[in-house]
Design an enzyme around this catalytic site. Structure first.
Site, PDB file in Angstrom:
ATOM      1  N   CYS A 114       0.821  -1.223   0.000  1.00  0.00           N
ATOM      2  CA  CYS A 114       0.000   0.000   0.000  1.00  0.00           C
ATOM      3  C   CYS A 114       0.849   1.265   0.000  1.00  0.00           C
ATOM      4  CB  CYS A 114      -0.944   0.006   1.191  1.00  0.00           C
ATOM      5  SG  CYS A 114      -2.170  -1.314   1.107  1.00  0.00           S
ATOM      6  N   HIS A 250      -3.047   7.819   1.909  1.00  0.00           N
ATOM      7  CA  HIS A 250      -3.478   6.487   1.465  1.00  0.00           C
ATOM      8  C   HIS A 250      -4.897   6.276   1.989  1.00  0.00           C
ATOM      9  CE1 HIS A 250      -3.833   2.322   0.699  1.00  0.00           C
ATOM     10  NE2 HIS A 250      -3.617   1.921   1.933  1.00  0.00           N
ATOM     11  N   ASN A 280     -10.024   0.417  -0.321  1.00  0.00           N
ATOM     12  CA  ASN A 280      -8.561   0.469  -0.263  1.00  0.00           C
ATOM     13  C   ASN A 280      -8.009  -0.145  -1.560  1.00  0.00           C
ATOM     14  OD1 ASN A 280      -5.841   0.095   0.235  1.00  0.00           O
ATOM     15  ND2 ASN A 280      -6.125  -0.672   2.324  1.00  0.00           N
TER      16      ASN A 280
HETATM   17  O1  UT7 Z   1      -3.723  -0.478   3.388  1.00  0.00           O
HETATM   18  C1  UT7 Z   1      -2.901  -1.150   4.301  1.00  0.00           C
HETATM   19  C2  UT7 Z   1      -3.178  -0.663   5.618  1.00  0.00           C
HETATM   20  N1  UT7 Z   1      -4.383  -1.277   6.143  1.00  0.00           N
HETATM   21  C3  UT7 Z   1      -5.050  -0.613   7.021  1.00  0.00           C
HETATM   22  O2  UT7 Z   1      -4.721   0.506   7.301  1.00  0.00           O
HETATM   23  C4  UT7 Z   1      -6.197  -1.293   7.721  1.00  0.00           C
HETATM   24  C5  UT7 Z   1      -6.127  -0.958   9.176  1.00  0.00           C
HETATM   25  N2  UT7 Z   1      -7.192  -1.528   9.974  1.00  0.00           N
HETATM   26  C6  UT7 Z   1      -8.503  -1.160   9.854  1.00  0.00           C
HETATM   27  O3  UT7 Z   1      -8.844  -0.394   8.984  1.00  0.00           O
HETATM   28  C7  UT7 Z   1      -9.493  -1.688  10.890  1.00  0.00           C
HETATM   29  O4  UT7 Z   1      -8.783  -2.339  11.903  1.00  0.00           O
HETATM   30  C8  UT7 Z   1     -10.553  -2.635  10.286  1.00  0.00           C
HETATM   31  C9  UT7 Z   1     -11.542  -1.848   9.438  1.00  0.00           C
HETATM   32  C10 UT7 Z   1      -9.867  -3.699   9.450  1.00  0.00           C
HETATM   33  C11 UT7 Z   1     -11.350  -3.316  11.398  1.00  0.00           C
HETATM   34  O5  UT7 Z   1     -11.912  -2.370  12.287  1.00  0.00           O
HETATM   35  P1  UT7 Z   1     -11.772  -2.575  13.878  1.00  0.00           P
HETATM   36  O6  UT7 Z   1     -12.536  -1.494  14.515  1.00  0.00           O
HETATM   37  O7  UT7 Z   1     -10.299  -2.659  14.184  1.00  0.00           O
HETATM   38  O8  UT7 Z   1     -12.513  -3.925  14.121  1.00  0.00           O
HETATM   39  P2  UT7 Z   1     -11.953  -5.327  14.674  1.00  0.00           P
HETATM   40  O9  UT7 Z   1     -11.041  -5.956  13.710  1.00  0.00           O
HETATM   41  O10 UT7 Z   1     -11.466  -5.129  16.081  1.00  0.00           O
HETATM   42  O11 UT7 Z   1     -13.284  -6.139  14.748  1.00  0.00           O
HETATM   43  C12 UT7 Z   1     -14.359  -5.791  15.621  1.00  0.00           C
HETATM   44  C13 UT7 Z   1     -15.447  -6.846  15.511  1.00  0.00           C
HETATM   45  C14 UT7 Z   1     -14.930  -8.259  15.643  1.00  0.00           C
HETATM   46  O12 UT7 Z   1     -15.905  -9.004  16.341  1.00  0.00           O
HETATM   47  P3  UT7 Z   1     -15.730  -9.301  17.911  1.00  0.00           P
HETATM   48  O13 UT7 Z   1     -14.443 -10.066  18.028  1.00  0.00           O
HETATM   49  O14 UT7 Z   1     -15.688  -7.970  18.577  1.00  0.00           O
HETATM   50  O15 UT7 Z   1     -16.934 -10.107  18.226  1.00  0.00           O
HETATM   51  C15 UT7 Z   1     -14.852  -8.766  14.244  1.00  0.00           C
HETATM   52  O16 UT7 Z   1     -14.992 -10.156  14.141  1.00  0.00           O
HETATM   53  O17 UT7 Z   1     -16.042  -6.776  14.211  1.00  0.00           O
HETATM   54  C16 UT7 Z   1     -16.024  -8.081  13.615  1.00  0.00           C
HETATM   55  N3  UT7 Z   1     -15.919  -7.905  12.171  1.00  0.00           N
HETATM   56  C17 UT7 Z   1     -16.979  -7.699  11.373  1.00  0.00           C
HETATM   57  N4  UT7 Z   1     -18.283  -7.590  11.640  1.00  0.00           N
HETATM   58  C18 UT7 Z   1     -19.108  -7.370  10.594  1.00  0.00           C
HETATM   59  C19 UT7 Z   1     -14.785  -7.922  11.392  1.00  0.00           C
HETATM   60  N5  UT7 Z   1     -15.104  -7.719  10.105  1.00  0.00           N
HETATM   61  C20 UT7 Z   1     -16.455  -7.572  10.071  1.00  0.00           C
HETATM   62  C21 UT7 Z   1     -17.362  -7.353   9.028  1.00  0.00           C
HETATM   63  N6  UT7 Z   1     -18.682  -7.238   9.350  1.00  0.00           N
HETATM   64  N7  UT7 Z   1     -16.990  -7.193   7.748  1.00  0.00           N
END
Ligand code: UT7
Length: 323
Positions: A114, A250, A280
């Site tokens: 990225c 980005h 992204n």
């Molecule tokens: O380009 C390269 C760089 N990449 C990035 O910059 C990405 C950086 N990270 C992010 O953008 C965020 O961390 C995400 C958007 C990927 C995730 O957001 P988050 O607020 O960090 O959520 P999380 O991963 O902590 O997940 C929270 C909850 C989890 O459930 P539990 O464990 O709390 O029950 C996940 O299983 O959300 C769940 N979850 C979803 N729920 C519905 C994960 N993906 C989804 C989904 N729909 N698509």
């Protein structure tokens, strides 16, 4: 007199197929509301069957050439940032070279995921200031839809396909920060973090693999490292956050973009945001955002622009340029 790499043209290409968040609700335990609130993404484009990275890159390049009033013969080099090249080799850049009908100059790919466009821009700048090339086509193009695990809701809803291109041209400057062109760049990587964002396959593994990400961990590094690298390039250019007309970050997550804007003290009104429409697109996200912003009349000649990105590696970096 100082040689500067000045933006002479910008362009982009997005595949025809637009996929809204609601499409994922049919096959995954997810919702438009979750995707929008956690990432800011509302829709993304996916490449058609048979539409590859070099095809999109060529269309973005043609758009940039038209925008600059140049043709392919005016270009000395192509630097193409991608992690999803059509083939293992030759490079996607040489495929673009032939599709543009270029029979001179040289072309190569840069792979920094990225952060790829910032790495490509820095390489292109070095080619220009060292006198090795007068005009360089810098492209970011990705087909991340080809490395998605469609059963993994934590990644497949986040990425999209597309391409963006800039033409950098050697121009004489005075050497101070009122010059147009690239004023400073900063590149970093730290391979100790390979496991938080990677593809679990590759040529040596005899497979293609799927993107795997520990989103929370990447998020934590992103805000801190992007604010840090941008401060480094601002300092090197002898400017401050207040001097910036536009930040073109980005486009991974609106919450990361908001976090950096707050940390740096740049009002969000001066940040180019396209993540809602593109998702992204990895190395394509910055030139895509630049091209869209330029079409919207946001990036104007003389504007001071900061751009930054982070991705797999981890690899991250930034650049400050006067448009
Ligand atoms: O380009 C390269 C760089 N990449 C990035 O910059 C990405 C950086 N990270 C992010 O953008 C965020 O961390 C995400 C958007 C990927 C995730 O957001 P988050 O607020 O960090 O959520 P999380 O991963 O902590 O997940 C929270 C909850 C989890 O459930 P539990 O464990 O709390 O029950 C996940 O299983 O959300 C769940 N979850 C979803 N729920 C519905 C994960 N993906 C989804 C989904 N729909 N698509």
């Amino acid at each position: 007199m100082t040689l500067r790499a000045v933006v002479a043209g910008v362009g982009h290409y997005l595949p025809e197929r637009i996929v809204p968040n609601s499409e994922f609700e049919k096959s995954l335990d997810t919702s438009d509301e979750w995707i929008k609130s956690r990432s800011g993404i509302e829709r993304r484009h996916f490449a058609a069957e048979g539409e590859n990275t070099s095809d999109m890159a060529t269309k973005a390049a043609l758009h940039a050439l038209t925008n600059a009033g140049l043709n392919a013969d005016d270009i000395d080099a192509i630097v193409l940032a991608t992690s999803t090249a059509d083939l293992t080799f030759p490079s996607a850049a040489t495929m673009v070279q032939s599709k543009l009908g270029m029979t001179k100059g040289f072309a190569f790919d840069v792979q920094a995921v990225c952060a790829g466009f910032v790495f490509a821009l820095t390489n292109a700048n070095a080619l220009i200031v060292s006198g090795q090339a007068k005009r360089v086509l810098v492209i970011g193009s990705e087909t991340f839809s080809r490395i998605m695990d469609w059963s993994d809701r934590s990644t497949c809803v986040l990425f999209g396909d597309g391409a963006g291109a800039l033409i950098l041209e050697a121009q004489e400057g005075t050497g101070d920060n009122t010059d147009r062109g690239i004023l400073s760049t900063d590149l970093n990587s730290d391979g100790r973090y390979r496991d938080i964002l990677y593809v679990d396959g590759g040529v040596s593994e005899r497979s293609t693999g799927y993107l795997r990400m520990q989103g929370k961990e990447v998020f934590r590094h992103a805000v801190e490292k992007l604010a840090q690298t941008t401060q480094t390039t601002l300092d090197a250019a002898g400017v401050t956050a207040e001097d910036i007309d536009w930040v073109v970050p980005h486009q991974a997550n609106i919450r990361i973009i908001n976090g950096i804007s707050k940390k740096m003290g740049v009002p969000i009104e001066r940040v180019v945001i396209t993540v809602q429409d593109h998702g992204n697109t990895s190395a394509a996200s910055i030139p895509l955002a630049m091209s869209v912003a330029s079409q919207q009349g946001k990036l104007k000649q003389g504007d001071l622009v900061a751009t930054e990105a982070i991705g797999g590696g981890l690899a991250w970096g930034s650049a400050v340029l006067r448009w």
